[in-house]
Design a protein around this motif. Structure first.
Motif, mmCIF file in Angstrom:
data_model
loop_
_atom_site.group_PDB
_atom_site.id
_atom_site.type_symbol
_atom_site.label_atom_id
_atom_site.label_comp_id
_atom_site.label_asym_id
_atom_site.label_seq_id
_atom_site.Cartn_x
_atom_site.Cartn_y
_atom_site.Cartn_z
ATOM 1 N N ASP A 240 3.972 -3.274 0.932
ATOM 2 C CA ASP A 240 5.223 -3.833 0.416
ATOM 3 C C ASP A 240 4.989 -4.422 -0.968
ATOM 4 O O ASP A 240 3.856 -4.464 -1.465
ATOM 5 N N ARG A 241 6.044 -4.912 -1.541
ATOM 6 C CA ARG A 241 6.039 -5.413 -2.915
ATOM 7 C C ARG A 241 5.011 -6.527 -3.119
ATOM 8 O O ARG A 241 4.245 -6.501 -4.089
ATOM 9 N N SER A 245 -0.357 -2.065 -1.864
ATOM 10 C CA SER A 245 0.249 -0.834 -2.365
ATOM 11 C C SER A 245 -0.207 0.353 -1.521
ATOM 12 O O SER A 245 -1.150 0.255 -0.727
ATOM 13 N N ASP A 272 10.875 -0.813 -1.072
ATOM 14 C CA ASP A 272 10.318 0.496 -0.744
ATOM 15 C C ASP A 272 9.307 0.864 -1.823
ATOM 16 O O ASP A 272 9.673 1.176 -2.948
ATOM 17 N N VAL A 273 8.021 0.796 -1.464
ATOM 18 C CA VAL A 273 6.969 1.139 -2.432
ATOM 19 C C VAL A 273 6.235 2.415 -2.015
ATOM 20 O O VAL A 273 5.125 2.678 -2.476
#
Length: 432
Positions: A240-241, A245, A272-273
């Motif tokens: 997540d942010r 990653s 949304d990564v």
């Protein structure tokens, strides 16, 4: 026979009843929700049998059908439970952080007053607060807290629980959590426990901000040792942010697969990564949260057959909009519902509460919610051939409810409504 009364040496509403000794017996029910796909139809997705009975032998379900078929004259089977209400499979909680100690009540009060979760975490609260509590706890204290929590979950109708580590954030403390889970898993008087090593949850202070280096250490050293010790069935990562990653999570989850472990992932709770695509690529058992996920991610999950675990207590606490449930449903992604039991964003032990919120806030149907906490949840945890439905060959993991219909299970009672809960045909919780 009346429903068993609890023993006197355990907390109220979580006391096991008298052992049935593995003998052959029957349960009669005015309404039996089987969750058996072979009995399901478009109009009856839960495979309900009215005026039903089932036979248990040696802790497994031997036969299921209408009462007159199972308890015919001359059958000579003891009816151990006569249920005036509804009987279902035992509930399966597919996402919990159950082995925690300590309280984050002050943080919760700040959040309810408008404090931001990510800001609280950045200031040393959140997961790091639980890290300090777990590191300070003894193995015995962790095990005792987990056992008590599982007993309370059982009283709410739960017979299987996924339990994550992830609050230790160093090898010794993560192993301490996983060893507490293993200890609980040996006790047949508790719900079944599926251990997950939450390898990437947050960055500990001693890592000095080096996320990639920390993830590399986990993948190279900690994960293989934990796998060799047999302490985990799944490996999880928070993608997540403000977490990890895709590039940081990939080596850990790929190593998990190479070591023969399943993969789960926290994905898209805040942004949304790309976690959904990675989980789909690796054949994850589930992706969990999904408040933020793009159509491409949903399509990838559907193609790969990855389930979506919905955690409405957390999004309720954080005042978040629901995940795109309609899009997930339309794509054919299997929907699960978990409590997310944790000391911060989902300070609950109640899977029925999560079901109530999933129906009210996320728009799930009653059938979707119940299947998402029984058959589909069991399947996602690798328990599909063990529990999650009432059909011959599966274990007799059952909940007998003081409720007239399965619709009532997803109402927000705020109190236990299970009269008796059985694991392997033995009573693990009873009320009455």
């Amino acid at each position: 026979m009346d429903l068993p009364r609890p023993d006197s040496d355990l907390p109220a509403l979580s006391r096991p009843g008298p052992l049935l000794g593995g003998r052959r017996f029957a349960i009669a029910a005015r309404r039996l929700v089987t969750c058996d796909p072979s009995r399901a139809s478009t109009g009856d997705p839960l495979g309900v049998i009215e005026d039903a009975a089932l036979i248990v032998r040696g802790g497994a379900v031997e036969a299921v059908g209408r009462r007159h078929e199972i308890l015919h004259p001359g059958a000579g089977i003891e009816v151990a439970f006569e249920a005036a209400g509804v009987v279902t499979p035992g509930l399966v909680d597919c996402h919990t952080h159950a082995p925690w100690v300590g309280s984050r009540d002050a943080e919760y009060a700040v959040r309810m007053a408008g404090g931001d979760y990510e800001a609280i975490a950045a200031a040393g609260g959140g997961i790091l607060a639980s890290m300090r509590a777990v590191r300070a706890a003894t193995a015995g204290e962790l095990a005792a807290a987990l056992r008590a929590r599982l007993l309370r979950m059982a009283a709410l109708g739960v017979t299987a629980v996924e339990a994550k580590s992830g609050y230790g954030l160093d090898e010794a403390s993560e192993r301490k959590q996983l060893e507490a889970i293993a200890e609980a898993g040996k006790d047949a008087r508790l719900p079944r426990v599926v251990p997950t090593y939450l390898a990437l949850h947050a960055l500990p202070p001693e890592a000095g901000g080096g996320r990639a280096a920390y993830a590399g250490l986990v993948a190279r050293s900690w994960l293989p040792a934990i796998a060799a010790a047999g302490l985990a069935r799944y490996v999880d990562a928070y993608i997540d942010r403000s977490a990890f990653s895709v590039d940081e999570a990939r080596p850990v989850l790929e190593r998990a697969r190479a070591l023969g472990l399943g993969v789960r992932a926290h994905v898209g709770q805040f942004a949304d990564v790309g976690g959904a695509a990675l989980a789909a690529e690796l054949g994850a058992a589930s992706v969990d949260h999904l408040e933020e996920v793009a159509p491409e991610g949903i399509a990838a999950l559907a193609r790969a057959g990855v389930a979506a675990a919905l955690l409405p207590v957390a999004s309720f606490t954080l005042r978040q909009a629901p995940p795109p449930v309609a899009a997930l449903r339309a794509a054919g992604v299997s929907l699960l519902v978990g409590s997310d039991a944790n000391p911060g964003t989902a300070p609950t032990e109640s899977l029925p509460l999560a079901l109530a919120l999933a129906v009210r806030l996320y728009g799930l149907t009653v059938a979707e919610a119940i299947l998402g906490a029984t058959r589909e949840a069991a399947r996602s945890l690798g328990l599909g051939d063990v529990c999650g439905a009432v059909r011959p060959g599966l274990r007799a993991d059952l909940a007998i409810w003081d409720l007239p219909h399965e619709n009532a299970i997803v109402q927000p009672w705020g109190t236990p409504r299970a009269l008796a809960v059985l694991r392997d045909g033995e009573v693990v919780a009873a009320h009455g």
